[in-house]
Design a protein around this motif. Structure first.
Motif, PDB file in Angstrom:
ATOM      1  N   GLY A 211     -40.168   8.774 -92.173  1.00 53.80           N
ATOM      2  CA  GLY A 211     -39.729   8.754 -90.776  1.00 53.80           C
ATOM      3  C   GLY A 211     -40.031  10.114 -90.132  1.00 53.80           C
ATOM      4  N   LEU A 212     -39.870  11.166 -90.708  1.00 54.16           N
ATOM      5  CA  LEU A 212     -39.740  12.461 -90.321  1.00 54.16           C
ATOM      6  C   LEU A 212     -41.390  12.826 -90.337  1.00 54.16           C
ATOM      7  CD1 LEU A 212     -36.743  14.453 -91.766  1.00 54.16           C
ATOM      8  CD2 LEU A 212     -37.396  13.659 -89.511  1.00 54.16           C
ATOM      9  N   SER A 213     -42.091  12.689 -91.689  1.00 54.62           N
ATOM     10  CA  SER A 213     -43.399  12.902 -91.756  1.00 54.62           C
ATOM     11  C   SER A 213     -43.979  14.169 -91.349  1.00 54.62           C
ATOM     12  CB  SER A 213     -44.151  11.798 -91.205  1.00 54.62           C
ATOM     13  OG  SER A 213     -44.006  10.668 -91.695  1.00 54.62           O
ATOM     14  N   LYS A 214     -43.032  15.340 -91.284  1.00 54.06           N
ATOM     15  CA  LYS A 214     -43.322  16.640 -90.968  1.00 54.06           C
ATOM     16  C   LYS A 214     -43.761  16.662 -89.234  1.00 54.06           C
ATOM     17  CE  LYS A 214     -44.632  18.111 -95.391  1.00 54.06           C
ATOM     18  NZ  LYS A 214     -45.690  18.753 -96.296  1.00 54.06           N
ATOM     19  N   GLY A 215     -43.236  15.687 -88.518  1.00 52.39           N
ATOM     20  CA  GLY A 215     -43.667  15.613 -87.076  1.00 52.39           C
ATOM     21  C   GLY A 215     -45.035  14.796 -86.846  1.00 52.39           C
ATOM     22  N   SER A 216     -45.696  14.481 -87.752  1.00 52.40           N
ATOM     23  CA  SER A 216     -46.916  13.794 -87.749  1.00 52.40           C
ATOM     24  C   SER A 216     -46.586  12.451 -87.136  1.00 52.40           C
ATOM     25  CB  SER A 216     -47.942  13.679 -88.746  1.00 52.40           C
ATOM     26  OG  SER A 216     -49.018  13.035 -88.633  1.00 52.40           O
ATOM     27  N   ASP A 217     -47.621  11.727 -86.408  1.00 48.96           N
ATOM     28  CA  ASP A 217     -47.443  10.373 -86.078  1.00 48.96           C
ATOM     29  C   ASP A 217     -48.288   9.348 -86.744  1.00 48.96           C
ATOM     30  OD1 ASP A 217     -45.358  10.612 -84.134  1.00 48.96           O
ATOM     31  OD2 ASP A 217     -47.029  10.971 -82.470  1.00 48.96           O
ATOM     32  N   ILE A 218     -49.370  10.010 -87.560  1.00 46.61           N
ATOM     33  CA  ILE A 218     -50.315   9.435 -88.178  1.00 46.61           C
ATOM     34  C   ILE A 218     -50.130   9.612 -89.611  1.00 46.61           C
ATOM     35  CG2 ILE A 218     -53.038   9.069 -88.655  1.00 46.61           C
ATOM     36  CD1 ILE A 218     -51.997   7.951 -85.836  1.00 46.61           C
ATOM     37  N   ILE A 219     -49.958   8.757 -90.494  1.00 45.79           N
ATOM     38  CA  ILE A 219     -49.469   8.973 -91.812  1.00 45.79           C
ATOM     39  C   ILE A 219     -50.787   7.934 -92.845  1.00 45.79           C
ATOM     40  CG2 ILE A 219     -47.258   9.583 -91.365  1.00 45.79           C
ATOM     41  CD1 ILE A 219     -46.435   6.575 -92.404  1.00 45.79           C
TER      42      ILE A 219
ATOM     43  N   PHE B 113     -46.521  -7.781-101.973  1.00 45.56           N
ATOM     44  CA  PHE B 113     -47.409  -6.811-101.269  1.00 45.56           C
ATOM     45  C   PHE B 113     -48.672  -6.684-101.777  1.00 45.56           C
ATOM     46  CE2 PHE B 113     -43.008  -5.157-101.430  1.00 45.56           C
ATOM     47  CZ  PHE B 113     -42.759  -4.770-100.283  1.00 45.56           C
ATOM     48  N   LEU B 114     -49.602  -6.965-100.684  1.00 46.18           N
ATOM     49  CA  LEU B 114     -51.171  -6.627-101.181  1.00 46.18           C
ATOM     50  C   LEU B 114     -51.794  -5.703-100.361  1.00 46.18           C
ATOM     51  CD1 LEU B 114     -53.492  -8.031-102.540  1.00 46.18           C
ATOM     52  CD2 LEU B 114     -53.671  -9.512-100.567  1.00 46.18           C
ATOM     53  N   LEU B 115     -52.197  -4.499-101.159  1.00 48.41           N
ATOM     54  CA  LEU B 115     -52.881  -3.472-100.701  1.00 48.41           C
ATOM     55  C   LEU B 115     -54.234  -3.429-101.178  1.00 48.41           C
ATOM     56  CD1 LEU B 115     -52.907  -1.091 -98.452  1.00 48.41           C
ATOM     57  CD2 LEU B 115     -51.837   0.174-100.284  1.00 48.41           C
ATOM     58  N   PRO B 116     -55.337  -3.873-100.648  1.00 51.29           N
ATOM     59  CA  PRO B 116     -56.445  -3.814-101.545  1.00 51.29           C
ATOM     60  C   PRO B 116     -57.101  -2.262-101.576  1.00 51.29           C
ATOM     61  CG  PRO B 116     -56.807  -4.754 -99.196  1.00 51.29           C
ATOM     62  CD  PRO B 116     -55.445  -4.411 -99.540  1.00 51.29           C
ATOM     63  N   ARG B 117     -58.156  -2.029-102.438  1.00 49.05           N
ATOM     64  CA  ARG B 117     -58.449  -0.827-102.984  1.00 49.05           C
ATOM     65  C   ARG B 117     -59.253  -0.081-101.779  1.00 49.05           C
ATOM     66  NH1 ARG B 117     -59.360   1.487-107.592  1.00 49.05           N
ATOM     67  NH2 ARG B 117     -59.027  -0.607-108.736  1.00 49.05           N
ATOM     68  N   GLU B 118     -60.007  -0.942-100.819  1.00 50.58           N
ATOM     69  CA  GLU B 118     -60.816  -0.376 -99.678  1.00 50.58           C
ATOM     70  C   GLU B 118     -59.784   0.067 -98.635  1.00 50.58           C
ATOM     71  OE1 GLU B 118     -60.841  -4.934 -99.182  1.00 50.58           O
ATOM     72  OE2 GLU B 118     -61.201  -3.399-100.766  1.00 50.58           O
ATOM     73  N   ALA B 119     -58.641  -0.257 -98.715  1.00 49.85           N
ATOM     74  CA  ALA B 119     -57.509   0.183 -97.697  1.00 49.85           C
ATOM     75  C   ALA B 119     -56.762   1.154 -98.170  1.00 49.85           C
ATOM     76  CB  ALA B 119     -56.620  -0.960 -97.251  1.00 49.85           C
ATOM     77  N   GLU B 120     -56.699   1.504 -99.455  1.00 44.66           N
ATOM     78  CA  GLU B 120     -55.928   2.812 -99.845  1.00 44.66           C
ATOM     79  C   GLU B 120     -56.133   4.003 -99.385  1.00 44.66           C
ATOM     80  OE1 GLU B 120     -55.992   2.470-104.127  1.00 44.66           O
ATOM     81  OE2 GLU B 120     -55.048   0.776-104.359  1.00 44.66           O
ATOM     82  N   GLY B 121     -57.254   4.315 -98.858  1.00 47.85           N
ATOM     83  CA  GLY B 121     -57.544   5.814 -98.511  1.00 47.85           C
ATOM     84  C   GLY B 121     -57.320   5.757 -96.720  1.00 47.85           C
ATOM     85  N   LEU B 122     -56.812   4.684 -96.302  1.00 54.32           N
ATOM     86  CA  LEU B 122     -56.971   4.790 -94.722  1.00 54.32           C
ATOM     87  C   LEU B 122     -55.643   5.281 -94.150  1.00 54.32           C
ATOM     88  CD1 LEU B 122     -58.352   1.149 -93.977  1.00 54.32           C
ATOM     89  CD2 LEU B 122     -59.514   3.459 -93.868  1.00 54.32           C
ATOM     90  N   PHE B 123     -55.696   5.711 -92.806  1.00 50.28           N
ATOM     91  CA  PHE B 123     -54.325   6.321 -92.298  1.00 50.28           C
ATOM     92  C   PHE B 123     -54.074   5.143 -91.242  1.00 50.28           C
ATOM     93  CE2 PHE B 123     -56.259   9.768 -94.406  1.00 50.28           C
ATOM     94  CZ  PHE B 123     -55.158  10.842 -94.544  1.00 50.28           C
ATOM     95  N   VAL B 124     -52.713   5.467 -90.825  1.00 54.78           N
ATOM     96  CA  VAL B 124     -51.954   4.234 -89.896  1.00 54.78           C
ATOM     97  C   VAL B 124     -51.087   5.138 -88.696  1.00 54.78           C
ATOM     98  CG1 VAL B 124     -52.608   2.333 -91.095  1.00 54.78           C
ATOM     99  CG2 VAL B 124     -50.378   3.612 -91.503  1.00 54.78           C
ATOM    100  N   LEU B 125     -50.806   4.468 -87.873  1.00 51.36           N
ATOM    101  CA  LEU B 125     -49.721   4.969 -86.979  1.00 51.36           C
ATOM    102  C   LEU B 125     -48.540   4.625 -87.757  1.00 51.36           C
ATOM    103  CD1 LEU B 125     -49.501   6.144 -84.311  1.00 51.36           C
ATOM    104  CD2 LEU B 125     -48.890   3.948 -83.594  1.00 51.36           C
ATOM    105  N   LYS B 126     -47.422   5.633 -87.827  1.00 56.26           N
ATOM    106  CA  LYS B 126     -46.431   5.620 -88.741  1.00 56.26           C
ATOM    107  C   LYS B 126     -45.170   4.543 -87.999  1.00 56.26           C
ATOM    108  CE  LYS B 126     -43.486   9.144 -87.218  1.00 56.26           C
ATOM    109  NZ  LYS B 126     -42.783  10.432 -87.516  1.00 56.26           N
TER     110      LYS B 126
END
Length: 636
Positions: free
Chosen positions: A456-464, A492-505
């Motif tokens: 939740g803190l994420s060092k102040g970043s909104d994109i993780i 849980f299902l996280l495909p390989r092509e999505a593992e390197g993406l970033f999202v809004l926390k």
């Protein structure tokens, strides 16, 4: 040649440069003259080319409309005559006469041109004549009516035969027999073997005929001839005038005149002049004059009603319009010359003064002011200049204040982060203490809670990274499983092509929380939550589905409405205007997505009451975390 061309272009550029260097008052004078006079000249040229056509079109349209009304009047008269022929044919006495069962006069005259002697012992023939006389009494425009049977015998109220010839051989009778019961308009009578006691001239009458046909044998049993006085036609067109000398005339299809006024502009209009259309207009030279002909053809009689007038009558109206236009151009030119000089002087002088003030302000002197009290646009510009300088000074001071407040807000933000960090460190200490004491379940829960705070803190970043979001929601579900145990199952299902993406926390936690408290908890027995990610060509799709109680249709519709405008919905919920508990977290996620990435991204929801709910988050494809500058710009 090339040197001459270069010299010409150079001269033109020098001339244009000299014009651009002229004082503003001269440029304004030229501009005002061009704006005032050139449109007027263009208007005059346009009127000169179009006014003739417009006047002709209006005259033609109005005349054709007038001709249509005249034709309607003539058609009504002819329809009345047609109805009379029907009434005559239906009369029992006339039918007896047509069948030859009544004494009558035969074609021919007595000595001295007197009316032939009739054998009418029973008075039947007299009754028929009185019957026919009744029509001429009711319709005075009817000159005479003659009925002839197939044997050539006739009966009439006003007509009699000129010679002993059989009337069935007359042209009018054969014309009626040829049309077999149809009403026929013959026009002026010509070379017929009957006349009237009044001795009308042929051009004073219009004849119509209709034959009588036996419905069983289809044999012509006789015919009726009706002479209509020409004044009935003249009455419809005589009082109509077109312009000063124009008039209306009526002709047959072949051009033979039915009615024409005295001293017409053209005695006869040949049928070859007319186009193929039933109505229209054309221009012809006749008698040394250029004449305009506008005509319309009656569908009932086949007659043409023609309007005739000289074309110069319309040209006179055009000349009058042109005269007024020239006067208008002269007045505009005179007024424009005077006004351009006065206006250019009144505008250029204060503008030069205002320019000097602007140059001082440009150099940094914001204390200058425009002090004149003019009420025109230049005065308004000067006062606006003064207000602009005041606003600039206010904005400078406001900017300094905001910079100071921004530094203070950054300091408070740094201080606010100390408390979550302290809580995170305290939880980490509790975790290791529980490990040492052997309380593994407490240790696992504290570790999950600590992970929630850390991400939740994420060092102040909104994109993780999406892996951190996956870890965050896994920790949250680990805490919930400690409470619900076997009632809650998760996939849980996280495909390989999505593992390197970033999202809004913190996207998934509010959605999963709704699924647990309003879906799984509300159903009987254990429930299942599935969290999956997928990638299409343009977006990342995060789906949270459950098999819980579902959402009623009315509440589902209300929730979708709130998702279309999440900020307004959150304000309503905060003010007590809506259900805050169930949808606040989801609306918060929707608002953050829309404000960060735009309205093409966000949440969509599908639900069936009693079967479950599926929530899909459409998120842009982010292959790397944006820089803080780009992220702040996106939030703006």
């Amino acid at each position: 040649m090339r040197n001459k061309r270069k010299g010409t272009w150079r001269d033109k550029l020098l001339q244009w440069g000299r014009f651009s260097d002229l004082p503003l008052r001269y440029k304004l004078s030229v501009l005002f003259l061009m704006v005032g006079i050139l449109p007027s000249i263009a208007l005059g040229v346009l009127v000169n080319f179009t006014v003739n056509r417009i006047v002709d079109q209006q005259v033609t349209a109005n005349t054709i409309q007038l001709i249509g009304k005249v034709n309607q009047t003539l058609d009504n008269d002819m329809e009345n005559l047609q109805n009379i022929t029907y009434l005559i044919g239906f009369d029992p006495k006339i039918k007896r006469f047509l069948d030859g069962r009544m004494p009558s006069a035969r074609g021919g005259t007595a000595a001295g041109g007197q009316k032939p002697v009739l054998d009418d012992k029973n008075g039947e023939l007299y009754a028929v004549k009185q019957y026919l006389q009744g029509f001429t009494t009711l319709y005075p425009e009817i000159a005479a009516i003659l009925v002839v049977n197939g044997s050539g015998d006739y009966v009439s109220n006003e007509m009699y035969a000129r010679s002993p010839e059989n009337l069935t051989r007359d042209d009018w009778y054969m014309e009626a027999a040829k049309h077999e019961g149809l009403f026929t308009v013959l026009g002026h009578p010509q070379q017929r073997n009957v006349t009237t006691h009044v001795h009308y001239a042929n051009d004073e009458l219009v004849s119509v005929v209709r034959s009588f046909v036996d419905p069983d044998t289809r044999k012509v049993t006789g015919a009726v001839l009706i002479d209509l006085k020409l004044r009935a036609v003249a009455k419809a067109v005589r009082d109509v005038t077109l312009g000063k000398n124009g008039y209306l005339m009526v002709t047959e299809k072949n051009g033979a005149p039915i009615y024409a006024p005295d001293d017409p502009l053209v005695p006869e209009v040949p049928s070859a002049w007319f186009p193929q259309q039933d109505s229209g207009a054309f221009v012809k030279e006749a008698g040394g004059r250029r004449l305009q002909f506008i005509y319309g053809t009656s569908s009932f009689t086949g007659w043409r009603t023609i309007g005739v007038f000289e074309t110069n009558e319309a040209v006179y109206e055009v000349r009058e319009i042109r005269f007024y236009l020239i006067c208008f151009l002269f007045v505009v030119g005179l007024f424009g010359l005077t006004a351009s000089y006065t206006l250019s002087q009144s505008i250029s002088r204060p503008i030069r003064q205002l320019m000097s003030f602007m140059q001082k302000a440009e150099s940094g002197d914001l204390t200058v002011r425009y002090l004149r009290h003019r009420r025109d646009e230049v005065g308004m510009l000067g006062r606006s200049f003064n207000r602009m300088l005041l606003e600039i000074r206010k904005l400078i001071k406001l900017n300094e204040l905001r910079e100071r407040q921004k530094r203070e807000a950054e300091l408070r933000s740094l201080q606010a982060h100390i408390k979550p960090h302290f809580l995170y460190n305290t939880l980490d200490t509790i975790h290791w203490m529980a490990k040492k004491k052997g309380a593994d379940d407490v240790s696992d829960m504290v570790e999950s809670l600590s992970t929630l705070f850390r991400i939740g803190l994420s060092k102040g970043s909104d994109i993780i990274p999406i892996r951190d979001e996956w870890t965050h929601i896994s920790s949250y579900l680990q805490i919930q499983k400690t409470r619900y145990r076997d009632r809650l199952r998760c996939d849980f299902l996280l495909p390989r092509e999505a593992e390197g993406l970033f999202v809004l926390k913190l996207l998934l936690q509010p959605i999963v929380e709704n699924a647990i408290y309003h879906g799984i908890k509300a159903r009987r027995g254990p429930g299942h939550i599935r969290i999956a990610a997928s990638v299409d060509e343009h977006a990342l799709l995060l789906t949270v589905s459950d098999d819980g109680a579902g959402i009623p249709p009315d509440k589902l519709g209300e929730l979708r409405r709130q998702l279309r405008d999440p900020l307004s919905a959150m304000e309503e919920n905060a003010g007590g205007g809506g259900p805050a508990g169930r949808s606040y977290g989801m609306l918060n996620v929707q608002a953050r997505i829309v404000l960060t990435f735009g309205e093409e991204y966000g949440i969509s929801i599908e639900s069936t009451e009693g079967k479950g709910t599926s929530v899909t988050i459409r998120h842009p494809l982010l292959h790397e975390a944006p820089s803080p500058t780009e992220h702040d710009g996106g939030n703006m």
